[in-house]
Design an enzyme around this catalytic site. Structure first.
Site, PDB file in Angstrom:
ATOM      1  N   ASP A 109       0.885  -1.167   0.000  1.00 21.78           N
ATOM      2  CA  ASP A 109       0.000   0.000   0.000  1.00 21.78           C
ATOM      3  C   ASP A 109       0.922   1.217   0.000  1.00 21.78           C
ATOM      4  OD1 ASP A 109      -2.171   1.736   0.294  1.00 21.78           O
ATOM      5  OD2 ASP A 109      -2.469   1.325   2.417  1.00 21.78           O
ATOM      6  N   TYR A 122      -1.156   7.602  -2.670  1.00 24.63           N
ATOM      7  CA  TYR A 122      -1.337   7.177  -4.062  1.00 24.63           C
ATOM      8  C   TYR A 122      -2.439   7.953  -4.775  1.00 24.63           C
ATOM      9  CZ  TYR A 122       1.747   3.035  -4.106  1.00 24.63           C
ATOM     10  OH  TYR A 122       2.824   2.188  -4.119  1.00 24.63           O
ATOM     11  N   SER A 123      -3.390   8.466  -4.034  1.00 18.33           N
ATOM     12  CA  SER A 123      -4.511   9.172  -4.673  1.00 18.33           C
ATOM     13  C   SER A 123      -4.062  10.432  -5.405  1.00 18.33           C
ATOM     14  CB  SER A 123      -5.567   9.527  -3.630  1.00 18.33           C
ATOM     15  OG  SER A 123      -4.993  10.298  -2.593  1.00 18.33           O
ATOM     16  N   CYS A 158      -4.657  -1.790  -1.417  1.00 15.77           N
ATOM     17  CA  CYS A 158      -4.939  -0.373  -1.646  1.00 15.77           C
ATOM     18  C   CYS A 158      -5.990  -0.268  -2.740  1.00 15.77           C
ATOM     19  CB  CYS A 158      -3.654   0.332  -2.078  1.00 15.77           C
ATOM     20  SG  CYS A 158      -3.908   2.015  -2.670  1.00 15.77           S
ATOM     21  N   ASN A 159      -7.094   0.404  -2.442  1.00 12.37           N
ATOM     22  CA  ASN A 159      -8.160   0.549  -3.442  1.00 12.37           C
ATOM     23  C   ASN A 159      -7.717   1.368  -4.641  1.00 12.37           C
ATOM     24  OD1 ASN A 159      -9.672   0.169  -0.692  1.00 12.37           O
ATOM     25  ND2 ASN A 159     -11.171  -0.292  -2.264  1.00 12.37           N
ATOM     26  N   THR A 160      -7.028   2.484  -4.376  1.00 10.82           N
ATOM     27  CA  THR A 160      -6.618   3.384  -5.463  1.00 10.82           C
ATOM     28  C   THR A 160      -5.730   2.648  -6.452  1.00 10.82           C
ATOM     29  OG1 THR A 160      -6.701   5.238  -3.908  1.00 10.82           O
ATOM     30  CG2 THR A 160      -5.553   5.615  -5.986  1.00 10.82           C
ATOM     31  N   CYS A 183     -11.420   2.574   1.103  1.00  9.80           N
ATOM     32  CA  CYS A 183      -9.968   2.746   1.172  1.00  9.80           C
ATOM     33  C   CYS A 183      -9.517   1.903   2.350  1.00  9.80           C
ATOM     34  CB  CYS A 183      -9.614   4.217   1.400  1.00  9.80           C
ATOM     35  SG  CYS A 183      -7.882   4.505   1.823  1.00  9.80           S
ATOM     36  N   THR A 184      -8.415   1.177   2.199  1.00  3.17           N
ATOM     37  CA  THR A 184      -8.005   0.244   3.257  1.00  3.17           C
ATOM     38  C   THR A 184      -7.636   0.953   4.556  1.00  3.17           C
ATOM     39  OG1 THR A 184      -5.762   0.191   2.311  1.00  3.17           O
ATOM     40  CG2 THR A 184      -7.269  -1.578   1.672  1.00  3.17           C
ATOM     41  N   HIS A 185      -7.365   2.257   4.489  1.00 11.09           N
ATOM     42  CA  HIS A 185      -7.099   3.017   5.716  1.00 11.09           C
ATOM     43  C   HIS A 185      -8.349   3.176   6.590  1.00 11.09           C
ATOM     44  CE1 HIS A 185      -3.379   4.313   3.691  1.00 11.09           C
ATOM     45  NE2 HIS A 185      -2.976   4.817   4.843  1.00 11.09           N
TER      46      HIS A 185
END
Length: 267
Positions: free
Chosen positions: A9, A41-42, A73-75, A184-186
């Site tokens: 991530d 990353y976004s 990580c979704n992004t 988002c994994t956060h």
């Protein structure tokens, strides 16, 4: 069976995915890389995300034979999966917003997608909504601030409630919103705080358990030529900074032996 699984991530949010997988597969050998040189990353281009993904996996695979990579990580997952699957033979698992289960569980058919700006704007996400949530109203909030707030919570244990409240302010008075996707994994790391700010929301959906089940299923289908015996769980970062020793302590608390610098510029 002790498969070697790499998760990566831009920050420490992917630890929520690691935690879910670890509960399902407690005896696996885990490697975790956070790409702090390119956090968040976004704010990065698609080309940069693909380039970083390939570099990170390539570098770690040279040292540790991998059985699987989880893009935690979704992004990144909305962009890098085809490139990784083309280059590497082992299974690659991505993290996508849990739109399908959210649409199924929502009673009011009004869903909130809380994600990074990058994820919210990707055509891939629009396709998921079209496919699985056509009969729902999907409200979206794209935020980098929340990612930063979570990283701060991981480091200090504290959350800036005022900044957090501003992120979801438009949903606090929403009359029918009953389901929020933590896209988002956060974000599962501030689920409790979000529940307090959005008391009318009945369901907060994150993909952790679904991914853990997917990982377990895939590993049972593949022959594990690289199964590790007695290997240590190790964490990597891509930039040495003043937070290094603090981050190492955090990673040790999550079950990693040590934190190492992954030098991507070295051949």
């Amino acid at each position: 069976m002790k498969p070697t699984i790499l998760l990566y991530d831009s920050g420490m949010g992917g630890l929520t995915i690691y935690d879910a997988i670890r509960q399902t597969l407690p005896n696996a050998h885990y490697l975790y890389c956070f790409d702090n040189a390119y956090f968040p990353y976004s704010e990065r281009s698609e080309n940069v995300l693909i380039e970083q993904a390939v570099k990170i996996v390539q570098k770690i695979a040279e040292k540790y034979p991998l059985d699987m990579v989880v893009v935690a990580c979704n992004t990144a997952s909305t962009v890098v999966l085809p490139a990784l699957r083309e280059k590497f033979a082992f299974p690659i698992v991505g993290t996508v917003p849990a739109i399908k289960p959210a649409a199924a569980i929502s009673q009011t058919k009004t869903i909130g997608l809380l994600a990074t700006k990058g994820t919210v704007e990707r055509p891939y996400v629009a396709e998921l909504i079209e496919k699985y949530a056509k009969d729902c109203i999907v409200e979206k909030i794209g935020t980098t601030t929340l990612v930063e707030l979570v990283e701060e919570k991981i480091r200090t244990g504290n959350v800036d409630q005022d900044r957090l409240s501003k992120v979801v302010a438009e949903w606090q008075t929403h009359p029918t919103l009953d389901t929020v996707i933590l896209g988002c994994t956060h974000f599962p790391l501030v689920k409790q705080e979000l529940q307090q700010l959005l008391p009318k929301v009945k369901f907060f959906i994150d993909p952790g358990n679904g991914i853990a089940n997917r990982v377990a299923t895939l590993l049972s289908e593949f022959s594990l030529e690289n199964s590790a015996q007695n290997k240590e769980n190790i964490a990597f970062c891509t930039k040495m900074d003043e937070e290094f020793s603090k981050r190492e302590i955090i990673m040790q608390q999550w079950g990693f032996k040590r934190l190492e610098l992954l030098n991507l510029s070295q051949k």
